[in-house]
Design an enzyme around this catalytic site. Structure first.
Site, short mmCIF file in Angstrom:
data_model
loop_
_atom_site.label_atom_id
_atom_site.label_comp_id
_atom_site.label_asym_id
_atom_site.label_seq_id
_atom_site.Cartn_x
_atom_site.Cartn_y
_atom_site.Cartn_z
N ASP A 119 0.81 -1.22 0.00
CA ASP A 119 0.00 0.00 0.00
C ASP A 119 0.84 1.27 0.00
OD1 ASP A 119 -2.41 -1.30 -0.12
OD2 ASP A 119 -2.68 -1.39 2.04
N GLY A 176 4.35 1.43 -1.35
CA GLY A 176 5.16 1.51 -2.56
C GLY A 176 4.39 1.46 -3.86
N GLU A 177 3.27 0.72 -3.89
CA GLU A 177 2.48 0.59 -5.12
C GLU A 177 1.41 1.67 -5.24
OE1 GLU A 177 2.75 -4.23 -5.91
OE2 GLU A 177 1.13 -3.45 -4.66
N ASN A 198 -10.60 -0.44 0.59
CA ASN A 198 -11.58 -0.87 1.59
C ASN A 198 -11.13 -0.65 3.02
OD1 ASN A 198 -9.76 -3.04 0.60
ND2 ASN A 198 -10.61 -4.21 2.30
N TYR A 199 -9.82 -0.59 3.25
CA TYR A 199 -9.31 -0.46 4.62
C TYR A 199 -8.96 0.98 4.95
CZ TYR A 199 -8.82 -5.24 6.46
OH TYR A 199 -9.06 -6.47 6.99
#
Length: 696
Positions: free
Chosen positions: A315, A317-318, A398-399
């Site tokens: 979450d 680095g990408e 979602n988180y």
């Protein structure tokens, strides 16, 4: 701000701005604008070029410290800028000098060692790409739904050496049905179907249609009063009050509180960054940490089905989770006397924008600091503990994740991750992997059933904290400490003895360590040149939680890409180029970057300028109680002074003043009435529990 809100070429000609007063100060609005102007006037910039990342290129630590000591010049302000040409896929990593007003260097990525982070622009294009493919439309129809009833969720692809994906920017796409505009689609996964999409070409490269399964029907709208039920009406207000205001002082990004001093910074990739944490002890400002951040966050899923085996998200680095930071609201996200810091970032056109109230800072009462009622002298003394909280919240799909740094009066530093939001869902019992012997009628072994026919795959949240240590200076080392049971025998005739074992970590290659709660394993960061009054090294202890490391097989793709997550600790010698545990370019990286590269030369970490990389976080077997919205779960680590001070550093904390609303229950009672049924406190001591701790 959306891309349509601004013009690509807003200013002609490059411009420069004066350097910020501190070389580690966050980039300002003016600096972001100057960076944009420098970049868009370069010869190779096109109308389809987008800014994937813009952040401060921090000077070498020795240059900053030399400038602060008055023995070196003010370092040049520089920025790191990553650019993606949406039409050609050309990706570059650039260093921009603000002082000179030029692009100082450019590195062109060939895709073999990873891609630039995924842009929001790419995500926004996915629905149009898949909806135009007849195969996708037909697969939805087979499941009784249509493109008008479905939302798509584009996700990072990982790396699986598929021939058609080499050198191309790929995302993988899952679908969820949305029954009406305010319906939460996570309740209705369209399972057994997945599209692999080339974002530059705008095409589906591979469609996985593994099985047709029923779409779960029950809703998951946690904000619907009918779902919430009757409101709980018995809770009385808790009022957090500091009548004289907070105890901290803020000068720009610099904060002083009690004996603490530090800088608050923010980065698009890492979010909240704390720099140069020091503690004033007997008039001396003693350094502890040069830089602290959450540099990576890995969420690996454990479902091996054909449409989910690739679910492993970095979450940080990408996706660059700092750009999804929430604007925090007083009374909802934060309670009490709050100081907010805005987060200033650049959008994908290079234009600066502000996330108001992106960082929250406040004080908390957290119970007893120290207390003793002495049997022989009759002394009764108690002091209240409080801590300073610096936090931010970010929503990644979602988180929702909150990251909280706590600084306590006694020198303790803690970092706590708070996990909430909505589970990533699947159909239940799930889609068996090819060759699986799983009985479709039995419980699915890779997910929990959280609602009728609705699954939540097992997964982990593995956070990497990068801790650039300066415990009393730059000459640091790490000792692994563990409890040792001793056998009964000579010198231990009664078998009660146990002791402590200390092992010095000497080289990077052997620094990968795993926590072990059975022996209370911890790691002490010590100064190899300074001692306390007992003649022993001054130090801080890293106390881990000892949750599982990466559960995936060591030969798996994700284990190759995330070696940092296979251990709780790695230690490296400081190198300004080593910023991220999984490497600079994580998206579609085949592995071997980050920690794997950093430790390859086995540099000394004994008496050196060192960086700790600490992995922590929960392994999540979802509960029914986690649906339809998850109560906060927690993961943390602690840095505690161990021989850093000469004695308890909080002896001078004054006793609390009694307050009128303290009581043992029922109606509030006065301290006079209270005193009639309880032993009298010592003069000046607090006789009650005080304010309830509060949480932002």
């Amino acid at each position: 701000m959306t891309l349509s809100d601004v013009s690509l070429h807003t200013v002609s000609g490059a411009s420069t701005v004066p350097a910020a007063p501190h070389p580690l100060g966050s980039l300002t609005m003016a600096e972001f604008t100057a960076i944009r102007d420098i970049v868009i006037n370069a010869d190779d910039f096109t109308d389809t070029t987008r800014f994937a990342y813009v952040g401060l290129a921090e000077p070498h630590k020795r240059d900053v410290l030399a400038w602060q000591a008055g023995t070196g010049p003010l370092p040049d302000r520089k920025a790191r800028v990553m650019l993606l040409d949406m039409a050609t896929g050309r990706s570059t990593d650039n260093i921009v000098s603000l002082g000179a007003g030029v692009i100082e260097s450019t590195h062109v990525l060939d895709g073999s060692a990873g891609q630039l982070p995924i842009l929001d622009t790419e995500f926004e294009a996915i629905a149009g790409i898949v909806n135009a493919d007849p195969r996708w439309v037909a697969a939805l129809a087979e499941r009784g739904t249509t493109i008008d009833e479905v939302v798509v969720v584009p996700l990072s692809a990982g790396y699986y050496d598929l021939p058609e994906e080499i050198g191309r920017r790929i995302v993988r796409v899952l679908a969820f049905r949305q029954d009406y505009p305010t319906d939460h689609p996570w309740a209705h996964p369209v399972d057994g179907l997945c599209a692999y999409v080339d974002t530059a070409a705008g095409t589906i490269t591979r469609l996985i249609d593994a099985a047709t399964v029923a779409i779960p029907a029950e809703g998951g709208n946690f904000n619907d009063p009918a779902v919430q039920g009757e409101p709980l009406t018995t809770l009385k207000p808790i009022v957090i009050s500091q009548p004289e205001g907070p105890s901290f002082a803020v000068d720009g990004e610099w904060v002083t509180w009690a004996n603490w001093k530090f800088q608050v910074g923010f980065d698009t990739r890492e979010g909240l960054v704390l720099r140069q944490l020091s503690f004033t002890d007997a008039g001396e400002e003693r350094p502890i940490i040069y830089r602290a951040s959450i540099n990576e966050m890995l969420v690996p899923y454990g479902d091996p089905s054909p449409v989910r085996f690739w679910q492993n998200y970095f979450d940080t680095g990408e996706y660059l989770f700092g750009r999804y930071t929430n604007s925090l609201a007083l009374g909802c996200d934060c309670v009490g006397e709050i100081k907010y810091f805005d987060a200033v970032l650049a959008d994908e056109l290079g234009n600066p924008f502000t996330i108001p109230n992106g960082i929250c800072m406040h004080e908390e009462d957290v119970g007893t600091l120290w207390k003793h009622s002495d049997l022989f002298t009759g002394a009764h003394e108690v002091r209240r503990q409080r801590r300073l909280v610096i936090s931010f919240f970010t929503t990644v799909g979602n988180y929702d994740y909150g990251f909280y740094w706590y600084l306590s009066l006694d020198g303790t530093i803690e970092c706590e991750a708070k996990l909430t939001g909505v589970l990533f869902t699947s159909a239940y019992p799930g889609i068996a992997a090819p060759g699986s012997t799983h009985d479709a009628g039995a419980d699915y072994p890779y997910a929990s059933e959280v609602a009728p026919g609705l699954g939540a795959p097992y997964h982990q949240h593995l956070f990497s904290a990068r801790l650039d240590m300066t415990v009393d200076g730059l000459a640091n080392a790490v000792d692994e400490i563990e409890a040792v049971r001793l056998p009964m025998g000579p010198g231990n005739e009664h078998g009660n003895a146990f002791t402590m074992k200390s092992t010095r970590l000497t080289g990077e290659a052997s620094s990968g360590r795993v926590a072990d709660a059975s022996v209370a394993r911890s790691w002490h960061i010590v100064n190899t040149e300074k001692t306390n009054r007992m003649g022993r090294p001054t130090g801080y202890a890293l106390l881990p939680e000892a949750n599982p490391t990466l559960m995936a097989d060591p030969q798996s793709s994700i284990a190759q890409r995330a070696e940092f997550a296979t251990k709780h600790l790695f230690v490296t010698q400081y190198d300004p180029a080593e910023q991220y545990a999984a490497g600079d370019f994580v998206h579609q990286n085949p592995g071997g970057d980050g920690i794997t590269t950093y430790i390859a030369d086995d540099a000394s970490i004994d008496g050196e300028d060192i960086v700790l990389w600490h992995t922590f976080g929960p392994t999540h077997f979802p509960r029914v109680e986690d649906w339809p919205v998850m109560p906060v779960d927690y993961a943390k680590f602690t840095l505690k002074p161990y021989g850093f001070f000469a004695r308890n550093p909080t002896l001078n904390v004054p006793a609390s003043e009694p307050v009128s609303h303290c009581s043992h229950g029922g109606e509030p009672e006065s301290h006079a009435a209270h005193a009639s049924t309880a032993p009298a406190p010592a003069a000046g001591a607090c006789a009650c529990a005080g304010h309830a701790a509060h949480d932002a």
